[in-house]
Design an enzyme around this catalytic site. Structure first.
Site, PDB file in Angstrom:
ATOM      1  N   ASN A  62       0.815  -1.227   0.000  1.00 18.28           N
ATOM      2  CA  ASN A  62       0.000   0.000   0.000  1.00 18.28           C
ATOM      3  C   ASN A  62       0.845   1.271   0.000  1.00 18.28           C
ATOM      4  O   ASN A  62       0.413   2.329   0.454  1.00 18.28           O
ATOM      5  CB  ASN A  62      -0.994  -0.032   1.160  1.00 18.28           C
ATOM      6  CG  ASN A  62      -0.296  -0.167   2.498  1.00 18.28           C
ATOM      7  OD1 ASN A  62       0.938  -0.221   2.566  1.00 18.28           O
ATOM      8  ND2 ASN A  62      -1.068  -0.216   3.566  1.00 18.28           N
ATOM      9  N   HIS A  80       3.754   4.684   4.344  1.00 15.25           N
ATOM     10  CA  HIS A  80       3.532   4.641   5.790  1.00 15.25           C
ATOM     11  C   HIS A  80       3.577   6.057   6.320  1.00 15.25           C
ATOM     12  O   HIS A  80       4.403   6.847   5.888  1.00 15.25           O
ATOM     13  CB  HIS A  80       4.635   3.815   6.486  1.00 15.25           C
ATOM     14  CG  HIS A  80       4.690   4.030   7.975  1.00 15.25           C
ATOM     15  ND1 HIS A  80       3.894   3.326   8.849  1.00 15.25           N
ATOM     16  CD2 HIS A  80       5.411   4.911   8.735  1.00 15.25           C
ATOM     17  CE1 HIS A  80       4.136   3.751  10.094  1.00 15.25           C
ATOM     18  NE2 HIS A  80       5.054   4.702  10.049  1.00 15.25           N
ATOM     19  N   GLU A 136       9.638   7.369  15.562  1.00 17.65           N
ATOM     20  CA  GLU A 136      10.034   6.940  14.218  1.00 17.65           C
ATOM     21  C   GLU A 136      11.049   7.913  13.594  1.00 17.65           C
ATOM     22  O   GLU A 136      11.973   7.486  12.904  1.00 17.65           O
ATOM     23  CB  GLU A 136       8.803   6.809  13.320  1.00 17.65           C
ATOM     24  CG  GLU A 136       7.895   5.656  13.759  1.00 17.65           C
ATOM     25  CD  GLU A 136       6.576   5.576  12.997  1.00 17.65           C
ATOM     26  OE1 GLU A 136       5.804   4.646  13.270  1.00 17.65           O
ATOM     27  OE2 GLU A 136       6.300   6.436  12.131  1.00 17.65           O
TER      28      GLU A 136
HETATM   29  N1  UDP Z   1      -1.276  -4.986   6.505  1.00 15.13           N
HETATM   30  C1  UDP Z   1      -1.525  -6.189   5.854  1.00 15.13           C
HETATM   31  N2  UDP Z   1      -2.703  -6.831   6.095  1.00 15.13           N
HETATM   32  C2  UDP Z   1      -3.650  -6.345   6.957  1.00 15.13           C
HETATM   33  C3  UDP Z   1      -3.384  -5.125   7.613  1.00 15.13           C
HETATM   34  C4  UDP Z   1      -2.192  -4.468   7.371  1.00 15.13           C
HETATM   35  O1  UDP Z   1      -0.697  -6.664   5.074  1.00 15.13           O
HETATM   36  O2  UDP Z   1      -4.704  -6.985   7.140  1.00 15.13           O
HETATM   37  C5  UDP Z   1      -0.005  -4.276   6.273  1.00 15.13           C
HETATM   38  C6  UDP Z   1      -0.156  -3.031   5.390  1.00 15.13           C
HETATM   39  O3  UDP Z   1       1.001  -2.913   4.559  1.00 15.13           O
HETATM   40  C7  UDP Z   1      -0.225  -1.916   6.438  1.00 15.13           C
HETATM   41  C8  UDP Z   1       0.739  -2.442   7.500  1.00 15.13           C
HETATM   42  O4  UDP Z   1       0.514  -3.856   7.520  1.00 15.13           O
HETATM   43  O5  UDP Z   1       0.163  -0.661   5.939  1.00 15.13           O
HETATM   44  C9  UDP Z   1       0.511  -1.875   8.888  1.00 15.13           C
HETATM   45  O6  UDP Z   1      -0.847  -2.023   9.220  1.00 15.13           O
HETATM   46  P1  UDP Z   1      -1.680  -0.838   9.897  1.00 15.13           P
HETATM   47  O7  UDP Z   1      -2.964  -1.426  10.371  1.00 15.13           O
HETATM   48  O8  UDP Z   1      -0.818  -0.156  10.897  1.00 15.13           O
HETATM   49  O9  UDP Z   1      -2.036   0.116   8.650  1.00 15.13           O
HETATM   50  P2  UDP Z   1      -1.594   1.602   8.281  1.00 15.13           P
HETATM   51  O10 UDP Z   1      -1.360   2.344   9.561  1.00 15.13           O
HETATM   52  O11 UDP Z   1      -0.358   1.468   7.433  1.00 15.13           O
HETATM   53  O12 UDP Z   1      -2.739   2.162   7.481  1.00 15.13           O
END
Ligand code: UDP
Ligand code: MG
Length: 161
Positions: A117, A120, A131
């Site tokens: 996605n 970050h 961070e």
């Molecule tokens: N991710 C994934 N599967 C999921 C949820 C998250 O592969 O079901 C990955 C995705 O790349 C995401 C990262 O893990 O950006 C960290 O997850 P988070 O829930 O913190 O999402 P973010 O804060 O990046 O929106």
């Protein structure tokens, strides 16, 4: 403790963003919004660093694939500054999964995957401080005048509005 008016946040352009040649276009979104770039570098994150950064997801089913993804190629790290920068950046990124993210957001415009996605962004002042310190030495954060500052915000009242 009161938060400073101008916030700083860490943004990471993930390995898919670098591999797909989207670094310039994604950084442009942040620049054209009015966020000030104060730090920028390319790095290859080793697995142990990724494990630490995503420790809160340790128990989740996607933790191991996430660690593989994030350590699979170089990333671009940026520190951005602005009023409410943490929330502004998260808004520009869009919801976690590209297929669900609305058009106009980075993930909505460029992503098809529920893992890859692109970007970050720190999700709280505590996460941002931690961070930024993890990836940048203080001397790597640049202090300079952004020429457009007084047209990005109304500073005429002595406040930044
Ligand atoms: N991710 C994934 N599967 C999921 C949820 C998250 O592969 O079901 C990955 C995705 O790349 C995401 C990262 O893990 O950006 C960290 O997850 P988070 O829930 O913190 O999402 P973010 O804060 O990046 O929106
Ligand atoms: Mg997160």
């Amino acid at each position: 403790m009161t938060q400073p008016v101008l916030e700083r946040t860490l943004v990471m352009l993930k390995p898919d963003a670098v591999a797909r040649g989207l670094v310039g276009r994604i950084l442009q979104r942040f620049e054209e919004k009015g966020l000030k770039l104060v730090g920028l570098k390319m790095a290859r994150l080793d697995e142990s660093l990724v494990r630490r950064q995503y420790a809160l997801h340790q128990e989740k089913y996607f933790y191991e694939p996430l660690v593989r993804y994030m350590s699979s190629g170089p990333v671009v790290l940026a520190v951005l500054e602005g009023k409410g920068a943490i929330a502004v950046v998260r808004g520009l990124m869009g919801p976690t999964f590209g297929p669900d993210a609305p058009p106009g957001t980075i993930r909505g415009d460029f992503g098809m995957s529920k893992r890859f996605n692109l970007v970050h962004g720190s999700d709280s002042p505590q996460a941002a401080a931690q961070e930024i310190a993890l990836f940048f030495a203080p001397s790597e954060l640049q202090d300079y005048d952004a020429a457009a500052f007084n047209w990005t915000y109304d500073t005429s009242t002595g406040e930044i509005v």
